[in-house]
Design a protein around this motif. Structure first.
Motif, PDB file in Angstrom:
ATOM      1  N   ASP A  33     112.300 -17.754  66.180  1.00 56.58           N
ATOM      2  CA  ASP A  33     111.658 -17.497  64.877  1.00 56.58           C
ATOM      3  C   ASP A  33     110.224 -17.035  65.091  1.00 56.58           C
ATOM      4  O   ASP A  33     109.510 -17.545  65.951  1.00 56.58           O
ATOM      5  CB  ASP A  33     111.668 -18.756  64.010  1.00 56.58           C
ATOM      6  CG  ASP A  33     111.448 -18.428  62.546  1.00 56.58           C
ATOM      7  OD1 ASP A  33     112.413 -18.518  61.764  1.00 56.58           O
ATOM      8  OD2 ASP A  33     110.311 -18.051  62.187  1.00 56.58           O
ATOM      9  N   ASP A 405     119.827 -14.224  53.262  1.00 52.12           N
ATOM     10  CA  ASP A 405     119.268 -13.077  52.542  1.00 52.12           C
ATOM     11  C   ASP A 405     119.469 -11.774  53.311  1.00 52.12           C
ATOM     12  O   ASP A 405     119.445 -10.696  52.725  1.00 52.12           O
ATOM     13  CB  ASP A 405     117.767 -13.291  52.277  1.00 52.12           C
ATOM     14  CG  ASP A 405     117.510 -14.279  51.124  1.00 52.12           C
ATOM     15  OD1 ASP A 405     118.476 -14.906  50.648  1.00 52.12           O
ATOM     16  OD2 ASP A 405     116.342 -14.417  50.709  1.00 52.12           O
ATOM     17  N   ILE A 412     118.863 -20.598  48.341  1.00 44.34           N
ATOM     18  CA  ILE A 412     118.970 -21.558  49.433  1.00 44.34           C
ATOM     19  C   ILE A 412     120.425 -21.973  49.674  1.00 44.34           C
ATOM     20  O   ILE A 412     120.910 -21.965  50.803  1.00 44.34           O
ATOM     21  CB  ILE A 412     118.116 -22.808  49.105  1.00 44.34           C
ATOM     22  CG1 ILE A 412     116.639 -22.413  49.043  1.00 44.34           C
ATOM     23  CG2 ILE A 412     118.340 -23.918  50.112  1.00 44.34           C
ATOM     24  CD1 ILE A 412     115.732 -23.489  48.489  1.00 44.34           C
TER      25      ILE A 412
HETATM   26  C1  LIG Z   1     108.224 -18.569  46.912  1.00 44.06           C
HETATM   27  C2  LIG Z   1     109.734 -18.635  46.996  1.00 44.06           C
HETATM   28  C3  LIG Z   1     110.403 -19.583  46.226  1.00 44.06           C
HETATM   29  C4  LIG Z   1     111.802 -19.664  46.298  1.00 44.06           C
HETATM   30  N1  LIG Z   1     112.423 -20.647  45.591  1.00 44.06           N
HETATM   31  C5  LIG Z   1     113.751 -20.813  45.707  1.00 44.06           C
HETATM   32  C6  LIG Z   1     114.404 -21.901  45.066  1.00 44.06           C
HETATM   33  O1  LIG Z   1     113.781 -22.759  44.431  1.00 44.06           O
HETATM   34  N2  LIG Z   1     115.760 -21.979  45.166  1.00 44.06           N
HETATM   35  C7  LIG Z   1     116.500 -21.088  45.898  1.00 44.06           C
HETATM   36  O2  LIG Z   1     117.718 -21.243  45.968  1.00 44.06           O
HETATM   37  N3  LIG Z   1     115.901 -20.058  46.555  1.00 44.06           N
HETATM   38  C8  LIG Z   1     114.550 -19.903  46.478  1.00 44.06           C
HETATM   39  N4  LIG Z   1     113.944 -18.882  47.167  1.00 44.06           N
HETATM   40  C9  LIG Z   1     114.793 -17.974  47.978  1.00 44.06           C
HETATM   41  C10 LIG Z   1     115.207 -18.701  49.273  1.00 44.06           C
HETATM   42  O3  LIG Z   1     114.065 -19.227  49.873  1.00 44.06           O
HETATM   43  C11 LIG Z   1     115.924 -17.726  50.219  1.00 44.06           C
HETATM   44  O4  LIG Z   1     117.051 -17.207  49.537  1.00 44.06           O
HETATM   45  C12 LIG Z   1     116.394 -18.426  51.495  1.00 44.06           C
HETATM   46  O5  LIG Z   1     115.326 -19.060  52.153  1.00 44.06           O
HETATM   47  C13 LIG Z   1     117.038 -17.415  52.436  1.00 44.06           C
HETATM   48  O6  LIG Z   1     117.416 -18.060  53.611  1.00 44.06           O
HETATM   49  P1  LIG Z   1     117.545 -17.251  54.982  1.00 44.06           P
HETATM   50  O7  LIG Z   1     117.862 -18.238  56.040  1.00 44.06           O
HETATM   51  O8  LIG Z   1     118.421 -16.090  54.798  1.00 44.06           O
HETATM   52  O9  LIG Z   1     116.083 -16.649  55.240  1.00 44.06           O
HETATM   53  P2  LIG Z   1     114.682 -17.372  55.310  1.00 44.06           P
HETATM   54  O10 LIG Z   1     114.775 -18.765  54.800  1.00 44.06           O
HETATM   55  O11 LIG Z   1     113.717 -16.450  54.685  1.00 44.06           O
HETATM   56  O12 LIG Z   1     114.387 -17.465  56.879  1.00 44.06           O
HETATM   57  C14 LIG Z   1     114.289 -16.331  57.687  1.00 44.06           C
HETATM   58  C15 LIG Z   1     113.545 -16.699  58.962  1.00 44.06           C
HETATM   59  O13 LIG Z   1     113.658 -15.600  59.873  1.00 44.06           O
HETATM   60  C16 LIG Z   1     112.451 -15.432  60.566  1.00 44.06           C
HETATM   61  N5  LIG Z   1     112.362 -14.032  61.015  1.00 44.06           N
HETATM   62  C17 LIG Z   1     112.384 -12.917  60.250  1.00 44.06           C
HETATM   63  N6  LIG Z   1     112.325 -11.815  61.030  1.00 44.06           N
HETATM   64  C18 LIG Z   1     112.269 -12.243  62.301  1.00 44.06           C
HETATM   65  C19 LIG Z   1     112.185 -11.581  63.565  1.00 44.06           C
HETATM   66  N7  LIG Z   1     112.185 -10.249  63.667  1.00 44.06           N
HETATM   67  N8  LIG Z   1     112.105 -12.335  64.684  1.00 44.06           N
HETATM   68  C20 LIG Z   1     112.116 -13.694  64.614  1.00 44.06           C
HETATM   69  N9  LIG Z   1     112.194 -14.375  63.439  1.00 44.06           N
HETATM   70  C21 LIG Z   1     112.279 -13.655  62.307  1.00 44.06           C
HETATM   71  C22 LIG Z   1     111.375 -15.813  59.571  1.00 44.06           C
HETATM   72  O14 LIG Z   1     110.222 -16.257  60.233  1.00 44.06           O
HETATM   73  C23 LIG Z   1     112.054 -16.918  58.740  1.00 44.06           C
HETATM   74  O15 LIG Z   1     111.688 -18.213  59.166  1.00 44.06           O
HETATM   75  C24 LIG Z   1     112.547 -18.769  47.122  1.00 44.06           C
HETATM   76  C25 LIG Z   1     111.859 -17.817  47.889  1.00 44.06           C
HETATM   77  C26 LIG Z   1     110.468 -17.755  47.848  1.00 44.06           C
HETATM   78  C27 LIG Z   1     109.773 -16.727  48.691  1.00 44.06           C
END
Ligand SMILES: Cc1cc2nc3c(=O)[nH]c(=O)nc-3n(C[C@H](O)[C@H](O)[C@H](O)COP(=O)(O)OP(=O)(O)OC[C@H]3O[C@@H](n4cnc5c(N)ncnc54)[C@H](O)[C@@H]3O)c2cc1C
Length: 428
Positions: A33, A405, A412
């Motif tokens: 990450d 995403d 989440i």
């Molecule tokens: C302010 C905010 C509030 C939100 N509130 C809610 C809520 O209340 N309820 C809800 O359901 N959803 C909410 N969401 C949306 C939710 O957070 C996301 O849908 C969810 O976190 C997506 O999960 P993920 O694992 O796909 O990606 P993420 O949780 O975004 O994690 C992706 C990870 O990949 C890492 N990464 C990215 N590119 C690279 C790379 N090239 N090399 C190494 N690491 C990398 C990043 O550092 C990050 O830690 C919110 C989003 C935001 C921004």
């Protein structure tokens, strides 16, 4: 022994790893990450680090297959609910006070909404922003104790899908199975790979609008029915639908997001009474079908409504708000006349938002001029590569799994469910 590499310690990646550990997966698991571990991750780093954007979010775990992106499409309704249960259980499991996780479950659409809006009703488990940090630490410790290797502050710059190689600067890591869960902060990286490998994708819509903010009292009648209410309306013939998105109440703050160097807005709520500001904020988000190059179109709109290096704020009466840390929310305040320029940049679509706000004034009569909007709020839907529905692996590269995403999720619970779904296939 298999070598599983997970890119992104976000909600999807962490849930995948947890499922593997829980099932004594016989292999090496490495999570890479670009953010920080939960002990070192500061408040301002909203998008990156352990638990990703979800870890620093409002912690609202939506519990319905029509919310939060695609899940049932891949695995069917029943399996989707079962996977979401597992995600919610994981959040409770590492919660310092699991009994504080509450579920709001509205059952009836109230009459006063009906002439103007539909209301999507679904259960939401509310974890609370303040607890997420503690959950993150407990969860991280558990994974460390169970042999997961983490590489922090390490950005993956390229992947060779043909040779199973991940590039982090000069270092090269070989994988047998690769889980790609880079979330919103990695959207440009996902797009780059999709272009490079010419991955077939599913058609996408534009999702754009504003973050609306007002004193909570105007909406209380509805909040009593549904905490995270989803007002919606659809104009089928125009290919446009609108919904209120991610509602925050009680201690509700507008948050600035930075993507591609531009500002857009989102919101979060604190659980601690000390932060109570009696405000409500939510996105008014349009889903627009049929726009050529939806990604480029959205980016152009966002760029054109950024001024002085930040987004815009308009209100007929209210000054902009402060963040939970007591700093002004970054925004350039504009007049009603300047709002006309925004309307132009939205290419005719802003009228739908104007109408939405006008109709809210009818449904919530005390509202009148007591509101403000932060412009824009945007959901850049990453190009959704075609995957095998039984395990989310790329149709072209079967050792590579897209989750969260980076695939088609927007929340989440669905992101975590993607991770668990993939892990289950790896175990089997
Ligand atoms: C302010 C905010 C509030 C939100 N509130 C809610 C809520 O209340 N309820 C809800 O359901 N959803 C909410 N969401 C949306 C939710 O957070 C996301 O849908 C969810 O976190 C997506 O999960 P993920 O694992 O796909 O990606 P993420 O949780 O975004 O994690 C992706 C990870 O990949 C890492 N990464 C990215 N590119 C690279 C790379 N090239 N090399 C190494 N690491 C990398 C990043 O550092 C990050 O830690 C919110 C989003 C935001 C921004």
């Amino acid at each position: 022994m298999k070598n599983v590499v997970i890119i992104g310690a976000g909600v999807a990646g962490v849930n995948a790893a947890t499922k593997l550990v829980d099932n004594q997966f016989d292999g090496q698991i490495t999570i890479i990450d670009m953010g920080k571990n939960p002990y070192e991750r500061p408040y301002e780093e909203v998008m990156t680090g352990f638990l990703g954007a979800g870890g620093w979010s409002d912690g609202k775990l939506t519990y319905h297959t029509a919310i939060g992106g695609q899940l049932a499409k891949y695995c069917g309704e029943e399996k989707a609910m079962e996977l979401m249960d597992q995600v919610i259980e994981n959040f409770k499991r590492f919660h310092p006070k699991p009994e504080a996780v509450q579920c709001s479950n509205p059952i009836e659409e109230p009459e006063f909404i009906k002439p103007y809006f539909g209301l999507r009703l679904f259960p939401v488990w509310h974890v609370g922003t303040d607890y997420l940090h503690e959950i993150g630490k407990n969860w991280y410790d558990f994974l460390l104790e169970n042999g997961i290797s983490f590489k922090w502050e390490t950005k993956v710059t390229d992947i060779d899908f043909d040779k199973n190689l991940v590039y982090v600067g000069d270092e090269v890591i070989l994988y047998d199975e690769l889980i790609f869960g880079v979330g919103k902060s990695g959207i440009d990286f996902g797009k780059k790979l999709a272009d490079k490998y010419d991955l077939p994708t599913e058609p996408k819509s534009v999702q754009i609008g504003v973050r609306f903010e007002a004193p909570q009292k105007h909406f209380q009648k509805l909040i009593d029915v549904s905490y995270d209410f989803k007002l919606y309306r659809k104009f089928e013939d125009k290919g446009v639908s609108l919904r209120s998105f991610c509602t925050n109440n009680n201690a509700a703050y507008v948050a600035v997001e930075e993507t591609y160097g531009d500002h857009s807005y989102n919101g979060h709520a604190k659980k601690d009474e000390a932060y109570r500001n009696n405000m409500t904020n939510f996105g008014i988000l349009m889903e627009i079908q049929g726009i050529d190059e939806p990604f480029t179109w959205s980016r152009n709109v966002v760029q054109s409504v950024n001024k002085n290096g930040t987004g815009l704020y308009y209100s007929p009466s209210r000054p902009p708000s402060q963040t939970s840390e007591g700093i002004d929310v970054s925004a350039t305040q504009i007049t009603g006349k300047q709002l006309d320029e925004v309307r132009e940049h939205f290419g005719g679509y802003f009228q739908y938002i104007d109408d939405f706000i006008d109709d809210m004034k009818k449904v919530f009569p005390t509202l009148q001029h007591d509101w403000g909007i932060y412009i824009p709020e945007v959901k850049y839907l990453s190009p959704e590569p075609l995957v095998n529905y039984n395990n989310l692996s790329l149709t072209k590269y079967e050792q590579v799994y897209f989750v969260g995403d980076a695939l088609s999720a927007r929340g989440i619970t669905v992101s975590g469910a993607h991770g668990i779904y993939v892990a289950e296939q790896l175990i089997s």
